[in-house]
Write a protein that holds these residues in place. Structure first.
Motif, mmCIF file in Angstrom:
data_model
loop_
_atom_site.group_PDB
_atom_site.id
_atom_site.type_symbol
_atom_site.label_atom_id
_atom_site.label_comp_id
_atom_site.label_asym_id
_atom_site.label_seq_id
_atom_site.Cartn_x
_atom_site.Cartn_y
_atom_site.Cartn_z
ATOM 1 N N LYS A 202 0.726 -10.804 -3.797
ATOM 2 C CA LYS A 202 1.040 -10.026 -3.702
ATOM 3 C C LYS A 202 1.656 -8.487 -4.729
ATOM 4 O O LYS A 202 0.861 -7.437 -4.437
ATOM 5 N N PHE B 257 -3.421 -15.995 -4.219
ATOM 6 C CA PHE B 257 -2.503 -14.696 -3.343
ATOM 7 C C PHE B 257 -0.934 -14.477 -4.043
ATOM 8 O O PHE B 257 -0.250 -14.642 -3.681
ATOM 9 N N SER C 239 -4.239 -9.026 4.089
ATOM 10 C CA SER C 239 -2.743 -8.638 3.224
ATOM 11 C C SER C 239 -1.995 -9.630 3.735
ATOM 12 O O SER C 239 -0.326 -9.447 2.749
ATOM 13 N N TYR C 240 -1.785 -9.898 4.932
ATOM 14 C CA TYR C 240 -0.628 -10.234 5.715
ATOM 15 C C TYR C 240 -0.555 -11.276 5.838
ATOM 16 O O TYR C 240 0.108 -12.224 6.344
ATOM 17 N N LYS D 297 -0.582 -7.919 -6.845
ATOM 18 C CA LYS D 297 -1.694 -7.557 -6.768
ATOM 19 C C LYS D 297 -2.742 -8.160 -7.647
ATOM 20 O O LYS D 297 -3.320 -7.665 -7.853
#
Lengths: 116, 113
Positions: free
Chosen positions: B70, B68, B53-54, B73
């Protein structure tokens, strides 16, 4: 990645008998192994988390007395289906939890169980 | 509650074309991992790609890349130059704080010659 084997690949047993499935981590010391069940055309359902040297943690709805899990060493976990019934027929697959960057799991080839 | 959604039950794609498999997720965690696995008809689950996620950059592994996004989502899998051997079920998964995987329903991909 980790190499994981399962034995047997498939098994047919009679109702009422017990079946043991082995999951071996061939090149990785697996502190944690996971056992899944998969019905046809469905996703994986986690049954239990197996930690070496301690009791397995079962998911809600999974009968621990029916699905006995033993993780006696860092390379072997076993799942025993006791007093099997036709509704236990399924694809059982184990995985090894790694300490990789994503803690990705590596899976065994699975065991297809048919209870007649 | 954490959840993975794969909205495409099945896809047909011509060989050599690129294909995108959709995956959206729901979590309140700040730190999480997203995975894609391939399951051929033989049944084994093959790890393809991971995105943290980071991670600021999209993950890539050979012909596989993870798109990705974020804020939306979403964690779509992109397969470039598809091959007949890519025909399989593809599962998106997210790891929770107990190191357990939460699985999507899967997408069946069929590559046409």
């Amino acid at each position: 990645g980790a190499v994981v084997s399962q034995h047997p690949s498939w098994v047919i047993c009679k109702s009422g008998t017990s079946v043991k499935i082995e999951c071996r981590s061939l090149d990785f010391q697996a502190t944690t192994m996971f056992w899944y069940r998969q019905f046809p055309k469905q996703s994986l359902m986690l049954m239990a988390t197996s930690n070496e040297g301690s009791k397995a943690t079962y998911e809600q709805g999974v009968e621990k007395d029916k699905f006995l899990i033993n993780h006696a060493s860092l390379t072997l976990s076993t799942l025993t289906v006791t007093s099997a019934h036709p509704e236990d027929s399924s694809f059982y697959i184990c995985s090894v939890g790694t300490s990789g960057i994503g803690y990705e799991q590596y899976f065994g080839p699975g065991t297809r169980l048919t209870v007649t | 509650a954490q959840k993975i959604t794969q909205t495409q039950p099945g896809m047909f794609v011509q060989e050599k074309e690129a294909v995108t498999l959709d995956c959206t997720y729901d979590t309140s965690d700040q730190s999480y991992g997203l995975f894609w696995y391939k399951q051929p008809s033989s049944g084994e689950m093959i790890f393809l790609i991971y995105q943290g996620s980071y991670d600021e950059q999209n993950a890539t592994e050979g012909r596989y890349s993870l798109n990705f996004q974020k804020a939306r989502k979403s964690a779509n899998l992109v397969i470039s130059a598809s091959q007949l051997g890519d025909s399989a079920m593809y599962f998106c998964a997210m790891m929770d704080s107990n190191y357990q995987l939460i699985w999507g329903a899967g997408t069946k991909l069929i590559i046409k010659p």
